[in-house]
Motif scaffolding. Structure first.
Motif, short mmCIF file in Angstrom:
data_model
loop_
_atom_site.label_atom_id
_atom_site.label_comp_id
_atom_site.label_asym_id
_atom_site.label_seq_id
_atom_site.Cartn_x
_atom_site.Cartn_y
_atom_site.Cartn_z
N TRP A 51 0.82 -1.21 0.00
CA TRP A 51 0.00 0.00 0.00
C TRP A 51 0.85 1.26 0.00
N THR A 52 2.08 1.16 0.51
CA THR A 52 2.98 2.31 0.51
C THR A 52 3.44 2.67 -0.90
N GLY A 53 3.29 1.70 -1.81
CA GLY A 53 3.74 1.92 -3.18
C GLY A 53 5.21 1.65 -3.40
N SER A 54 5.92 1.31 -2.33
CA SER A 54 7.36 1.16 -2.47
C SER A 54 7.83 -0.28 -2.52
N GLY A 55 6.97 -1.24 -2.26
CA GLY A 55 7.39 -2.63 -2.28
C GLY A 55 6.63 -3.42 -3.32
N THR A 56 7.36 -4.08 -4.21
CA THR A 56 6.74 -4.93 -5.22
C THR A 56 7.28 -6.34 -5.11
N PHE A 57 6.46 -7.30 -5.47
CA PHE A 57 6.82 -8.71 -5.40
C PHE A 57 6.33 -9.37 -6.68
N TYR A 58 7.09 -10.36 -7.13
CA TYR A 58 6.73 -11.06 -8.36
C TYR A 58 6.95 -12.56 -8.21
N GLY A 59 6.07 -13.31 -8.84
CA GLY A 59 6.28 -14.74 -8.93
C GLY A 59 7.48 -15.04 -9.80
N ASP A 60 8.15 -16.15 -9.52
CA ASP A 60 9.36 -16.48 -10.25
C ASP A 60 9.12 -16.59 -11.76
N SER A 61 7.96 -17.09 -12.13
CA SER A 61 7.69 -17.33 -13.54
C SER A 61 7.44 -16.06 -14.34
N VAL A 62 7.23 -14.92 -13.66
CA VAL A 62 6.92 -13.69 -14.38
C VAL A 62 7.95 -12.59 -14.16
N LYS A 63 8.92 -12.84 -13.29
CA LYS A 63 9.93 -11.82 -13.01
C LYS A 63 10.64 -11.39 -14.28
N GLY A 64 10.79 -10.08 -14.41
CA GLY A 64 11.45 -9.53 -15.59
C GLY A 64 10.54 -9.35 -16.79
N ARG A 65 9.33 -9.89 -16.71
CA ARG A 65 8.39 -9.77 -17.83
C ARG A 65 7.14 -8.97 -17.45
N PHE A 66 6.71 -9.08 -16.22
CA PHE A 66 5.48 -8.41 -15.76
C PHE A 66 5.85 -7.28 -14.80
N THR A 67 5.02 -6.25 -14.80
CA THR A 67 5.21 -5.12 -13.90
C THR A 67 3.87 -4.70 -13.31
N ILE A 68 3.81 -4.60 -12.00
CA ILE A 68 2.61 -4.10 -11.32
C ILE A 68 2.81 -2.63 -11.00
N SER A 69 1.75 -1.86 -11.18
CA SER A 69 1.85 -0.43 -10.90
C SER A 69 0.48 0.08 -10.46
N ARG A 70 0.46 1.34 -10.07
CA ARG A 70 -0.77 1.91 -9.50
C ARG A 70 -0.91 3.35 -9.97
N ASP A 71 -2.12 3.75 -10.28
CA ASP A 71 -2.45 5.14 -10.59
C ASP A 71 -3.46 5.60 -9.54
N ASN A 72 -2.99 6.37 -8.58
CA ASN A 72 -3.87 6.79 -7.49
C ASN A 72 -5.02 7.67 -7.99
N ALA A 73 -4.74 8.52 -8.96
CA ALA A 73 -5.78 9.42 -9.46
C ALA A 73 -6.92 8.65 -10.12
N LYS A 74 -6.59 7.53 -10.76
CA LYS A 74 -7.62 6.71 -11.41
C LYS A 74 -8.09 5.59 -10.51
N ASN A 75 -7.48 5.48 -9.32
CA ASN A 75 -7.82 4.42 -8.38
C ASN A 75 -7.77 3.04 -9.05
N THR A 76 -6.70 2.83 -9.76
CA THR A 76 -6.57 1.62 -10.59
C THR A 76 -5.16 1.04 -10.43
N VAL A 77 -5.13 -0.27 -10.41
CA VAL A 77 -3.86 -1.00 -10.40
C VAL A 77 -3.72 -1.70 -11.75
N TYR A 78 -2.50 -1.75 -12.24
CA TYR A 78 -2.24 -2.33 -13.55
C TYR A 78 -1.27 -3.50 -13.45
N LEU A 79 -1.35 -4.37 -14.42
CA LEU A 79 -0.36 -5.42 -14.60
C LEU A 79 0.07 -5.39 -16.06
#
Length: 121
Positions: A51-79
């Protein structure tokens, strides 16, 4: 309530961006995550964002290929999913929780309805 979208059919090597729109709760107050479930398989952790926005975690099978992010203004999380493989084919779910172990599904208390991603070879 969480509404996942953005799934579809894509060729191997392609990209997709999934969205998880939240209503009634600010995404920057919750730990957010994506999980996926392929046919006949158990639900699998994909990515999480504290929730702080500073810690991200990834499954081993997707590391380096997927990115999680957040847009607070749109109240939306992306993958953002790049270099997709047929093994990435699954229904993808977004989830929100307060007291979570980021990579474990049991702490997430609110789940979206899922969006289907199909990667063709």
């Amino acid at each position: 309530q969480l509404q996942a979208s953005g799934g579809g059919l894509v060729q191997a090597g392609g990209s997709l961006r999934l969205s998880c729109a939240a209503s009634g709760r600010p995404v920057n107050r919750y730990n957010m995550a994506w999980f996926r479930q392929a046919p006949g398989k158990q639900r699998e952790f994909v990515a999480a964002l504290r929730w702080t926005g500073s810690g991200t975690f990834y499954g081993d099978s997707v590391k380096g290929r997927f990115t999680i992010s957040r847009d607070n203004a749109k109240n939306t999380v992306y993958l953002q999913m790049n270099s997709l493989k047929p093994d990435d084919t699954a229904v993808y779910y977004c989830a929100a929780g307060v007291n979570v172990q980021p990579t474990a599904d049991y702490g997430y208390t609110t789940w979206g309805q899922g969006t289907l991603v199909t990667v063709s070879s």
